[in-house]
Design an enzyme around this catalytic site. Structure first.
Site, PDB file in Angstrom:
ATOM      1  N   ASP A  81       2.618   3.688   8.437  1.00  0.00           N
ATOM      2  CA  ASP A  81       2.647   3.594   7.139  1.00  0.00           C
ATOM      3  C   ASP A  81       1.478   4.380   6.398  1.00  0.00           C
ATOM      4  O   ASP A  81       0.604   4.690   7.078  1.00  0.00           O
ATOM      5  CB  ASP A  81       2.654   2.108   6.646  1.00  0.00           C
ATOM      6  N   LYS A  94      -2.712  -0.748  -0.591  1.00  0.00           N
ATOM      7  CA  LYS A  94      -1.595  -0.501  -0.469  1.00  0.00           C
ATOM      8  C   LYS A  94      -0.760  -0.878  -1.609  1.00  0.00           C
ATOM      9  O   LYS A  94      -0.984  -1.878  -2.171  1.00  0.00           O
ATOM     10  CB  LYS A  94      -0.902  -0.846   0.985  1.00  0.00           C
ATOM     11  N   GLY A  95       0.672  -0.267  -1.818  1.00  0.00           N
ATOM     12  CA  GLY A  95       1.442  -0.823  -2.542  1.00  0.00           C
ATOM     13  C   GLY A  95       1.746   0.005  -4.081  1.00  0.00           C
ATOM     14  O   GLY A  95       2.431  -0.462  -5.116  1.00  0.00           O
ATOM     15  N   GLY A  96       1.166   1.389  -3.941  1.00  0.00           N
ATOM     16  CA  GLY A  96       1.381   2.242  -4.884  1.00  0.00           C
ATOM     17  C   GLY A  96       2.846   2.188  -5.284  1.00  0.00           C
ATOM     18  O   GLY A  96       3.498   2.460  -6.407  1.00  0.00           O
ATOM     19  N   GLU A 103       5.721  -4.409   3.552  1.00  0.00           N
ATOM     20  CA  GLU A 103       4.757  -3.550   4.497  1.00  0.00           C
ATOM     21  C   GLU A 103       4.062  -4.592   5.130  1.00  0.00           C
ATOM     22  O   GLU A 103       3.997  -4.447   6.404  1.00  0.00           O
ATOM     23  CB  GLU A 103       4.124  -2.884   3.603  1.00  0.00           C
TER      24      GLU A 103
HETATM   25  C1  5RP Z   1       3.930   1.977  -0.785  1.00  0.00           C
HETATM   26  C2  5RP Z   1       2.844   2.259  -0.017  1.00  0.00           C
HETATM   27  C3  5RP Z   1       2.347   3.473   0.261  1.00  0.00           C
HETATM   28  O1  5RP Z   1       2.061   3.518   1.564  1.00  0.00           O
HETATM   29  C4  5RP Z   1       1.129   4.051  -0.654  1.00  0.00           C
HETATM   30  O2  5RP Z   1       1.571   3.930  -1.721  1.00  0.00           O
HETATM   31  C5  5RP Z   1       1.105   5.698  -0.191  1.00  0.00           C
HETATM   32  O3  5RP Z   1       2.266   6.373  -0.787  1.00  0.00           O
HETATM   33  P1  5RP Z   1       2.199   7.973  -0.476  1.00  0.00           P
HETATM   34  O4  5RP Z   1       2.395   8.210   0.966  1.00  0.00           O
HETATM   35  O5  5RP Z   1       3.233   8.287  -1.394  1.00  0.00           O
HETATM   36  O6  5RP Z   1       0.769   8.549  -1.174  1.00  0.00           O
HETATM   37  O7  5RP Z   1       1.732   1.331   0.037  1.00  0.00           O
HETATM   38  O8  5RP Z   1       3.998   0.427  -1.203  1.00  0.00           O
END
Ligand code: 5RP
Length: 219
Positions: A81, A94-96, A103
């Protein structure tokens, strides 16, 4: 190298951590999208995937990967992840993408968490990235007041509903000096489903994309 090229580089490297013939846990986000595509391109045979989101499930499905229900799985070797921020102890925000709860659940069942991130995600202290907190909709205002008492400024993620039918508060202005303690404190607020601090179960391996190549950091 662009940020997307760095994401692609760590995605390619992560394929080497996949255990052939075993179940794979798959996270969510743009870096994971690259990983799913690289996995398909490499043709590594896996027993199936447990996905942390509808988004990743759809992408895996398009590549013909069998999707498994986590309730039918006791354990599996690797979860891959991304992260929005990751510190020196491999604790993360995390969680963007809003998938933090699933997750966290899938990561809890995996034996090894492999985090894939470009160098912009590496921080000394977590908190510049607004901390996502998934809340039961009727509890949003209560949880927001409690988060303010912890020193943050919560903002509702407008127009967003999680895969679990809940809402997200993005908490600005936190300086997270003790990630595990804050993770627990936020979990204790009634109405919180999960929060985006991954410290109590952080990453075991970080594949960090830098302009000098992919750096592997092991906890
Ligand atoms: C999604 C997440 C992603 O892992 C996190 O936001 C990173 O995203 P990206 O790979 O697009 O930068 O936690 O809930």
């Amino acid at each position: 190298m662009t940020q997307d090229e760095l994401k692609q580089a760590v995605a390619r490297e992560a394929v080497r951590h996949v255990v052939p013939g075993e179940i794979l846990g798959v996270g969510t986000g743009s870096t994971v999208d690259y990983f799913i595509d690289e996995l398909a391109r490499a043709g590594v045979p896996i027993a199936g995937a447990v996905s942390s989101s509808e988004r990743s499930a759809a992408r895996l499905g398009r590549h013909g990967v069998a999707l498994l229900d986590l309730n039918d799985v006791d354990s599996f070797p690797v979860y891959v992840d991304g992260a929005d921020e990751i510190d020196g102890a491999l604790a993360m925000i995390k969680g963007g993408g809003g998938a933090l709860t699933r997750e966290k659940i899938v990561a809890a069942v995996a034996r090894t968490f492999v985090c894939i991130a470009d160098s912009t995600k590496r921080v000394k202290v977590l908190g510049r990235f607004p901390l996502p907190v998934e809340v039961i909709p009727m509890a949003r205002a209560h949880v927001a007041r409690e988060l303010a008492k912890l020193g943050g400024t919560p903002k509702r993620r407008e127009g967003f509903v999680t895969d679990n039918g809940n809402e997200i508060l993005d908490v600005h202005g936190l300086s997270i000096l003790d990630p595990a303690a804050l993770e627990s404190a936020i979990n204790d607020i009634v109405g919180v489903v999960a929060n985006g601090i991954f410290a109590r179960r952080g990453a075991d391996v970080l594949l960090l994309g830098t302009s000098d190549g992919v750096r592997t950091v092991v906890r």
